[in-house]
Motif scaffolding. Structure first.
Motif, short mmCIF file in Angstrom:
data_model
loop_
_atom_site.label_atom_id
_atom_site.label_comp_id
_atom_site.label_asym_id
_atom_site.label_seq_id
_atom_site.Cartn_x
_atom_site.Cartn_y
_atom_site.Cartn_z
N PHE A 165 0.82 -1.20 0.00
CA PHE A 165 0.00 0.00 0.00
C PHE A 165 0.86 1.26 0.00
CE2 PHE A 165 -2.28 -3.43 2.01
CZ PHE A 165 -3.54 -3.36 1.45
N LEU A 166 0.30 2.32 -0.54
CA LEU A 166 0.87 3.65 -0.41
C LEU A 166 -0.08 4.48 0.44
CD1 LEU A 166 2.86 5.97 -1.27
CD2 LEU A 166 1.22 6.45 -3.12
N SER A 167 0.45 5.11 1.48
CA SER A 167 -0.36 6.01 2.29
C SER A 167 0.28 7.38 2.29
CB SER A 167 -0.53 5.50 3.72
OG SER A 167 0.72 5.39 4.37
N GLN A 168 -0.55 8.41 2.17
CA GLN A 168 -0.07 9.79 2.19
C GLN A 168 -0.74 10.52 3.34
OE1 GLN A 168 0.97 10.78 -2.45
NE2 GLN A 168 -1.02 11.39 -1.70
N ASP A 169 0.00 11.43 3.92
CA ASP A 169 -0.57 12.25 4.99
C ASP A 169 0.21 13.55 5.08
OD1 ASP A 169 -2.32 12.95 7.02
OD2 ASP A 169 -2.09 11.04 8.06
N ARG A 170 -0.38 14.51 5.77
CA ARG A 170 0.28 15.80 5.96
C ARG A 170 1.31 15.69 7.07
NH1 ARG A 170 -5.18 17.33 5.23
NH2 ARG A 170 -5.50 18.48 3.29
#
Length: 318
Positions: A223-228
């Motif tokens: 998985f790829l997860s993005q967050d600030r």
């Protein structure tokens, strides 16, 4: 890289990994969803987004780690080898994994990924390892060939884990920085995304509409997860709010490298020491006055501790 044919197979068939034999913990093992254990607060990088701790740099001894596992039995089945530091720097990291498996714990590891080429085979072979979170944003400060070499190592490990049909979940994490297009870190994020797009044969700009805090499946188990990017509460001088609640003490706690128990994984300076696991039982620590006051406060939307009042990370879960 993954060919288009391979990706189509991955996307529409069962995982290439062997089916996992891991079972959900029984009801009495669900007191905490996870417990963070900081086996070392040493790191081989100095990333701008990571808290710069004033605590002495050290490693938890293997026998101390075993003692911690004995004392948290019955409180969770999932341990996260992280608060600060790079866990794979621990000189007896293989023994820690063996001990975790022997005591029936499933291990989640957060890593900057730089040591995967050296420790990758160990991780893949360990029946204790459940999930590896790789912080790709650790190298958004790197340039050209250095970044290419780093990504090549990450993707080589990803390929090896897939080919060996491991049951490990891989989570590639990338901060969504709030930069302009001219910002170097933003450009490096784009480089990373392009490499992932090519490796997994994904559509162009595949992550463009991925909301912060959400994950995107690249392939089964990957998985790829993005967050600030967020600010650690220790660096926030002003009180942000006196009212609110938190998941700390509710679904997780953290145990620092010296055994200090703290209510959440962001208390990297032990601002809220609840006790020491080497000196007390966990039941005694959690029944202590400070922990009880915090839980009561959370249940009434009141932030008792100064650190909690300066933390904005908890707002992500409201």
């Amino acid at each position: 890289m993954f060919s288009t044919m391979v990706y189509v197979f991955l996307a529409h068939r069962l995982p290439l990994r062997a089916p996992s034999t891991r079972q959900s913990p029984p009801e009495d093992m669900n007191i905490f969803k996870k417990i963070y254990i900081e086996v070392t607060n040493c790191c081989n990088l100095s990333c701008s987004f990571c808290h710069k701790s004033n605590r002495p740099k050290t490693c938890m001894k293997a026998d101390e780690f075993a003692e911690v596992l004995l004392k948290i039995k019955g409180y969770t089945r999932f341990i996260y080898l992280h608060v600060l530091g790079e866990a794979m720097l621990h000189p007896e990291f293989d023994l820690l994994l063996q001990t975790s498996h022997r005591h029936g714990f499933q291990v989640n590891l957060s890593t900057n990924g730089t040591l995967l080429q050296n420790k990758g085979d160990l991780l893949i072979a360990s029946p204790a390892v459940r999930q590896i979170n790789i912080s790709l944003h650790s190298f958004t400060q790197a340039e050209g060939p250095e970044l290419d070499e780093y990504l090549a190592g990450i993707l080589a490990f990803t390929r090896k884990a897939t080919e060996r049909q491991t049951a490990i979940w891989l989570n590639l994490r990338l901060w969504v920085m709030q930069e302009t297009k001219e910002d170097a870190a933003g450009n490096r994020n784009e480089i990373i995304l392009r490499r992932l797009q090519s490796f997994f044969s994904l559509p162009v700009r595949f992550a463009e509409n991925l909301p912060p805090g959400r994950s995107l499946s690249l392939a089964p188990g990957i998985f790829l997860s993005q967050d600030r990017q967020f600010n650690w509460p220790h660096s926030q001088p002003e009180v942000l709010n006196r009212n609110g609640t938190c998941r700390g003490l509710r679904d997780h706690i953290a145990i620092l490298v010296d055994g200090t128990v703290v209510p959440c994984c962001l208390d990297a300076e032990a601002d809220i020491p609840l006790g020491n696991i080497h000196q007390q039982g966990l039941d005694q620590i959690l029944a202590g006055p400070r922990a009880c006051q915090m839980r009561t406060g959370f249940s009434h939307q009141q932030l008792i501790e100064s650190l909690c009042r300066r933390c904005n990370y908890r707002l992500r879960f409201l």
